[in-house]
Scaffold this motif. Structure first.
Motif, PDB file in Angstrom:
ATOM      1  N   PHE A   1     -45.893-102.412  49.420  1.00 42.57           N
ATOM      2  CA  PHE A   1     -45.712-101.116  49.226  1.00 42.57           C
ATOM      3  C   PHE A   1     -47.001-100.136  49.047  1.00 42.57           C
TER       4      PHE A   1
ATOM      5  N   LEU B   1     -37.141-101.378  56.860  1.00 46.00           N
ATOM      6  CA  LEU B   1     -37.377-101.737  55.168  1.00 46.00           C
ATOM      7  C   LEU B   1     -36.469-102.929  54.852  1.00 46.00           C
TER       8      LEU B   1
ATOM      9  N   THR C   1     -37.966-106.498  55.131  1.00 41.59           N
ATOM     10  CA  THR C   1     -38.887-106.937  54.294  1.00 41.59           C
ATOM     11  C   THR C   1     -38.187-107.503  53.042  1.00 41.59           C
ATOM     12  N   LEU C   2     -36.905-107.116  52.716  1.00 42.42           N
ATOM     13  CA  LEU C   2     -36.227-107.696  51.605  1.00 42.42           C
ATOM     14  C   LEU C   2     -36.557-109.537  51.657  1.00 42.42           C
TER      15      LEU C   2
ATOM     16  N   LEU D   1     -37.276-102.698  43.390  1.00 42.22           N
ATOM     17  CA  LEU D   1     -36.391-101.856  43.956  1.00 42.22           C
ATOM     18  C   LEU D   1     -36.623-100.266  43.861  1.00 42.22           C
TER      19      LEU D   1
ATOM     20  N   SER E   1     -39.762 -99.276  43.825  1.00 46.35           N
ATOM     21  CA  SER E   1     -40.784 -98.962  45.190  1.00 46.35           C
ATOM     22  C   SER E   1     -39.927 -98.905  46.451  1.00 46.35           C
ATOM     23  N   TYR E   2     -39.028 -99.569  46.587  1.00 45.02           N
ATOM     24  CA  TYR E   2     -38.205 -99.648  48.092  1.00 45.02           C
ATOM     25  C   TYR E   2     -37.507 -98.115  48.041  1.00 45.02           C
TER      26      TYR E   2
ATOM     27  N   ALA F   1     -40.464 -95.824  48.759  1.00 43.15           N
ATOM     28  CA  ALA F   1     -40.606 -96.082  50.328  1.00 43.15           C
ATOM     29  C   ALA F   1     -39.708 -95.274  51.036  1.00 43.15           C
ATOM     30  N   LEU F   2     -38.644 -95.295  50.732  1.00 38.46           N
ATOM     31  CA  LEU F   2     -37.354 -94.336  51.336  1.00 38.46           C
ATOM     32  C   LEU F   2     -37.637 -93.116  51.342  1.00 38.46           C
TER      33      LEU F   2
END
Lengths: 560, 241
Positions: free
Chosen positions: B52, B109, B112-113, B135, B137-138, B141-142
Motif C-alpha cells: 500500500f 487491485l 492483490t487479495l 480493507l 487501505s484497499y 488505494a481505490l
C-alpha cells in the motif's frame, strides 16, 4: 545574357490595382500592448503578494493602483479592444466555462473546509480502537463538573497541528464543560506570553488562571493525563532502590547501549508526571510519603539488610506502595547471594501471602524449536486492570522465576491477590542444578503453568488503617526484572512497557490512564521457515503476474 | 445511463482484447509483489503495508498510461467528432471512459487479495492479518487511484497527443502530491491551504492505518468530481473552439 524585360501585354486588361499595403501600426501600438501586458502582470503580482504574504498592505495596493493605471491607459487609447473581447465567440463561451469550473471548485473547497472542521464521523477499523478516544478519556471528560478550557499553541506550520485539532474536537464533543482554542503563537505572541510558554506546540489546560497544566505531547494518553493532573493535583513519587546491584534508572551513556538500564521506562514515568529518583535506604532514616509514593526494587543481586526491610515494612504500614521485580536465582553469579536475596524479598512478601518460586521457568517447546527456553512469550493474562487491555498481545520475559500467591497470610486475611500473567502449560520450574552443578536438574522440575506476576491489595477500599498501625497499601511482584529493561523494550510488538507502567499506575491508584496507554499498534507475527518465505516471494512476484500473462495469451489465442 | 454503460463496455472490451491490460496488470503485480513480500518477510509481520505504500508511486506512473489514450486517441483518429455528433452527452462519454479505466484498476487491485490469503495461510496461528486496516487501505488505494485516473481522463481531453496528456497528468498529480511540502515556504493561510490539498499526506495515510474518515472520502470524491467535470467542459469546448 541579359534578359529583356517583357513588354506589357496590352491584350490583357490592365488589372493593376493600387497596391494595398497594410497600414503600419501606429507608433504607439506596441507600446500600448506592452502597457496592457504590464497591467495584467501587475494584477497577478499584487494578488500573488496578497496571498503569499497574507498582507493587503501598501505594497499590493500600490501594485494594484499601478495595474489599474496601466489597464486604464490601454483601454483609453484602444477602446475597440473592449468590444472585441466580448464579441469573440470563443472568449464568451470560454468565459462561461471558466466561471462554471471556478464556481464548482469554489463550492468543493467550501464543502471540504466545512467537512474538515465539522465532520467528525469516522470508522476506526484497527483491532484495538487505536484512533478512537478510550473509554477512560470519555469517562473523565464526560464527568467534568466545572469548565475546563484547553489552549493549544500551534502555528500553521507545526506538523502536529492537525492531530491536536482532531483530538480537541473529539474532547469537546464529549462535554459542554470543555472548550478549546488553537492559538497560532507566531501571529499571537502576546497570548503565548500570557501563558508563559517555555516551548512551542504546547497545550495548556486551564481551570482558572491560577490552575493550569501543560503538555507538549499530542497523544491522547498525555493529554488526558495532563487533564487528570489538573483535576486531581497529587504528587506521585517513585523511588528506585539502589546499592544492591539493581537496574539503574539513568543509562550509562546511550540507552541503546546500556541495555540493562530502566532509563526508558523511567523516562515514560516522568512524562506521565511521576517524580523518579534512586534511593539508598542505608542513608535515610525512612521513606517519606508525599502524595502517593512507590518504592521499586528492580532485580537486587544482594540481600536487603534487616534494617532496610524494617524501613520498607514501616513504609508499607504508612500506606507506601511497593513493586518487587525479582530474578531467577541462577541468574545471579553467586548462589549464596541469590538465596539470601530471595529470602530477604520473601520476608517482605510473606505478610501479604506471596513468595518467590526459587527457580527458573523454562519453556520446553522453545527448546524443541531451537530458541532459548529461558525466553518466555507470555500471552495469558489475569483479570487485573493492569493487564485487562492486553488481549491478543504478549509480554517477553527472560530468565524468570515463579510467583506464588497461595501462601498463608501471616498478619490477616485482608489481602486480595490477583495473578497478572501466566507461563504456558509447556513451561516447567527448575529449582536445582544437577550434582555436578553444570546444568539444571530435570528431576527437580515442576510442570507449569506458573504465575509470573501478581498484584496484592492490602485492605481493599480502606482509606484509614486496615489493621492497627497498618494503612491500606498495594504491592506488585514480578518474577523477572528484565522485562522493562531498555533491551527488551526494543523488541517490537510486546507489551512490556505498558505492563510496567500500568503496574505503577495501579500502585498509585492512577489506573484511569492504563486503558489509554495500552493502545499500541497491533501487529501479528509471521513466523516463517525459509521454504515458507520462498513460497510467499515467488508466488507473489512470479506466479501471480504469470497467471495474468497466461490469461492474456489465452484470450489472444482464442481471438486469433 | 445506458450510454455510459455502453461506452464503458466498449472501452473495457478494447482494454481486455489488447495486450495492454495484461502487460500493465502483470507489471503492477510484479512491483507490488516485490514490495509486499519484502516487507512481510523482512519484518516478519502479517502486513500488506509494503504494497500500500508503493501504490501511490505506481499509480503516479500507471494512471496516466492507462488513461492517456481514452480521449486523446479518439481526437487523433477523428472518431471523437463522430462521438460528439452522436446523440450521446459529453458527460456520458467522459464518465463511461472513466468507469472503464476504473474497473480495470479495480481488477488489478483484486488480484492483490492473493497476498492477503497468503498472510492468512501463514499467520493463521497468530490470528491472521488484521483485516480492518487492510480493507481500509484497499478503500484508500481505490480513492487515490480513482483520483489519479480522473486527472488522467481530464488531461487526455486537453490534447490529441496521448503522450502530452500523460505528461500533463503526471505534472498535475505531482503538484497535488508535493503541495504539502511547500507549506513551510508559504506562510499563513496559503501554506495551510497547500497542506490541506496534499493528495497523499493525511488522507491516504489515515486510510492506510485503518481510519476511514468521512472528510477524507469527501476530499477524494471532490477531486474526482472536479477533474471529470473539467474533462466534460473540455470536451464541450470543442463545439465552439
Amino acid at each position: 545574357m541579359a534578359t529583356k524585360p517583357n513588354p506589357p501585354n496590352n491584350d490583357q486588361p490592365n488589372t493593376l490595382k493600387p497596391t494595398v499595403t497594410p497600414a503600419p501600426p501606429p507608433q504607439g501600438f506596441t507600446l500600448l500592448a506592452l502597457v496592457g501586458v504590464l497591467g495584467l502582470l501587475l494584477v497577478f503580482l499584487a494578488v500573488g503578494y496578497w496571498i503569499i504574504a497574507q498582507d493587503f498592505g501598501l505594497t499590493p495596493r500600490l501594485l494594484l493602483g499601478a495595474a489599474g493605471l496601466c489597464l486604464a491607459i490601454f483601454f483609453w487609447f484602444n477602446p475597440g479592444s473592449i468590444g472585441s473581447i466580448f464579441n469573440l465567440k470563443g472568449v464568451r463561451y470560454g468565459s462561461n466555462t471558466l466561471v462554471i469550473v471556478a464556481a464548482l471548485i469554489g463550492i468543493v473547497i467550501v464543502i471540504n473546509l466545512l467537512a474538515g472542521r465539522y465532520v467528525l464521523a469516522q470508522a476506526d477499523l484497527t483491532s484495538n480502537g487505536q484512533f478512537t478516544l478510550s473509554d477512560q478519556t470519555k469517562q473523565i471528560v464526560q464527568g467534568l463538573q466545572q469548565d475546563v478550557s484547553a489552549h493549544a499553541f500551534f502555528s500553521s506550520q507545526d506538523p502536529d497541528r492537525q492531530a491536536i485539532e482532531t483530538l480537541m474536537r473529539q474532547y469537546k464533543a464529549l462535554s459542554s464543560h470543555f472548550s478549546y482554542e488553537i492559538v497560532d503563537y507566531r501571529s499571537d505572541p502576546l497570548k503565548a506570553r500570557d501563558y508563559q510558554l517555555s516551548a512551542a506546540e504546547t497545550t495548556v489546560f486551564e481551570l482558572d488562571p491560577q490552575h493550569r497544566e501543560s503538555t507538549t505531547s499530542v497523544t491522547e494518553a498525555d493529554l488526558t493525563g495532563t487533564l487528570l493532573k489538573l483535576l486531581n493535583p497529587t504528587t506521585r513519587t517513585v523511588y528506585f532502590l539502589s546499592q544492591h546491584g539493581e537496574h539503574t534508572i539513568v543509562a550509562a551513556g546511550d540507552p541503546t547501549t546500556d541495555q540493562s538500564s530502566y532509563s526508558t521506562v523511567s523516562g515514560s514515568l516522568v512524562r506521565e508526571r511521576y517524580t523518579t529518583q534512586s534511593l539508598d535506604l542505608s542513608k535515610v532514616a525512612g521513606i517519606a510519603i508525599t502524595g502517593t509514593t512507590t518504592l521499586i526494587i528492580a532485580g537486587p543481586q544482594k540481600p536487603l539488610s534487616n534494617q532496610e526491610i524494617a524501613k520498607i515494612n514501616q513504609f508499607l504500614a504508612a500506606g507506601g506502595r511497593l513493586m518487587i521485580l525479582a530474578d531467577a536465582p541462577f541468574q545471579n553469579h553467586s548462589p549464596q547471594d541469590a538465596a539470601a536475596t530471595e529470602a530477604s524479598l520473601n520476608r517482605l512478601l510473606a505478610p501479604y501471602g506471596a513468595s518467590l518460586g526459587g527457580g527458573i521457568i523454562l519453556d520446553r517447546t522453545a527448546s524443541t524449536a531451537g530458541s532459548d527456553p529461558s525466553i518466555l512469550q507470555v500471552s495469558q493474562f489475569g483479570t487485573s486492570s493492569i493487564t485487562s487491555k492486553f488481549n491478543n498481545s504478549a509480554a517477553l520475559f527472560y530468565i524468570a522465576d515463579a510467583v506464588y500467591t497461595d501462601q498463608p497470610v501471616i498478619t490477616d486475611t485482608n489481602t486480595t491477590r490477583t495473578p497478572l500473567l501466566l507461563s504456558s502449560s509447556s513451561s516447567a520450574l527448575y529449582t536445582a542444578l544437577n550434582s555436578a552443578g553444570t546444568a539444571l536438574d530435570p528431576s527437580k522440575s515442576t510442570p507449569g503453568p506458573f504465575n509470573l506476576g501478581a498484584s496484592l491489595d492490602y485492605g481493599v477500599g480502606g482509606s484509614a488503617e486496615v489493621t492497627p498501625g497498618h494503612k491500606h497499601t498495594r504491592i506488585v511482584v514480578f518474577g523477572d526484572s528484565d522485562f522493562p529493561t531498555n533491551f527488551l523494550l526494543t523488541q517490537q510488538g510486546y507489551v512490556n512497557s505498558d505492563l510496567f507502567l500500568n503496574a505503577v499506575d495501579w500502585l498509585n491508584q492512577a489506573d484511569q490512564l492504563s486503558g489509554i496507554r495500552a493502545k499500541t499498534t497491533d501487529t501479528r507475527a509471521l513466523t516463517l521457515r525459509q521454504a515458507d518465505a520462498n513460497v510467499i516471494f515467488y508466488s507473489s512476484v512470479l506466479v501471480l503476474p504469470l497467471v495474468v500473462v497466461l490469461i492474456g495469451v489465452a484470450i489472444w489465442w482464442r481471438r486469433r | 445511463m445506458s450510454d455510459t454503460a455502453t461506452i464503458a463496455g466498449k472501452e473495457l472490451r478494447s482494454y481486455f482484447t489488447s495486450p495492454v491490460a495484461y502487460v500493465l496488470t502483470a507489471a503492477f503485480l510484479v512491483l507490488n509483489g516485490i514490495f509486499f513480500a519484502g516487507q512481510a518477510i523482512g519484518s516478519s509481520t502479517a502486513t500488506m503495508d509494503g504494497m500500500f505504500r508503493t501504490i501511490p508511486v505506481l499509480m503516479l506512473l500507471l494512471a496516466p498510461i492507462l488513461s492517456m489514450r481514452l480521449i486523446a486517441e479518439e481526437q487523433r483518429s477523428g472518431t471523437l467528432e463522430l462521438l460528439l455528433t452522436s446523440p450521446v452527452s459529453d458527460a456520458a462519454v467522459v464518465v463511461g471512459k472513466y468507469l472503464a479505466v476504473l474497473i480495470l484498476y479495480i481488477v488489478m487491485l483484486l488480484f492483490t487479495l492473493f497476498y492477503g490469503l497468503l498472510l492468512q495461510l501463514y499467520a493463521g496461528s497468530q490470528g491472521g492479518p488484521i483485516w480492518g486496516p487492510i480493507l481500509s487501505s484497499y478503500f484508500g488505494a481505490l480513492l487515490l487511484g480513482g483520483t489519479f485516473l480522473a486527472i488522467g481522463v481530464f488531461t487526455s481531453s486537453l490534447t490529441d497527443n496521448p503522450a502530452v496528456g500523460a505528461f500533463i497528468a503526471v505534472a498535475i498529480t505531482l503538484a497535488l502530491w508535493l503541495a504539502g511540502n511547500f507549506q513551510s515556504v508559504f506562510q499563513g493561510a496559503f501554506g495551510t491551504f497547500l497542506n490541506q490539498i496534499a493528495i497523499t499526506d493525511r488522507y491516504y495515510n489515515n486510510l492506510m492505518v485503518g481510519v476511514v474518515a468521512l472528510k477524507d472520502v469527501i476530499y477524494y470524491l471532490s477531486l474526482i468530481v472536479i477533474f471529470l467535470f473539467m474533462a466534460i467542459q473540455s470536451l464541450g469546448s470543442r463545439r465552439w473552439r
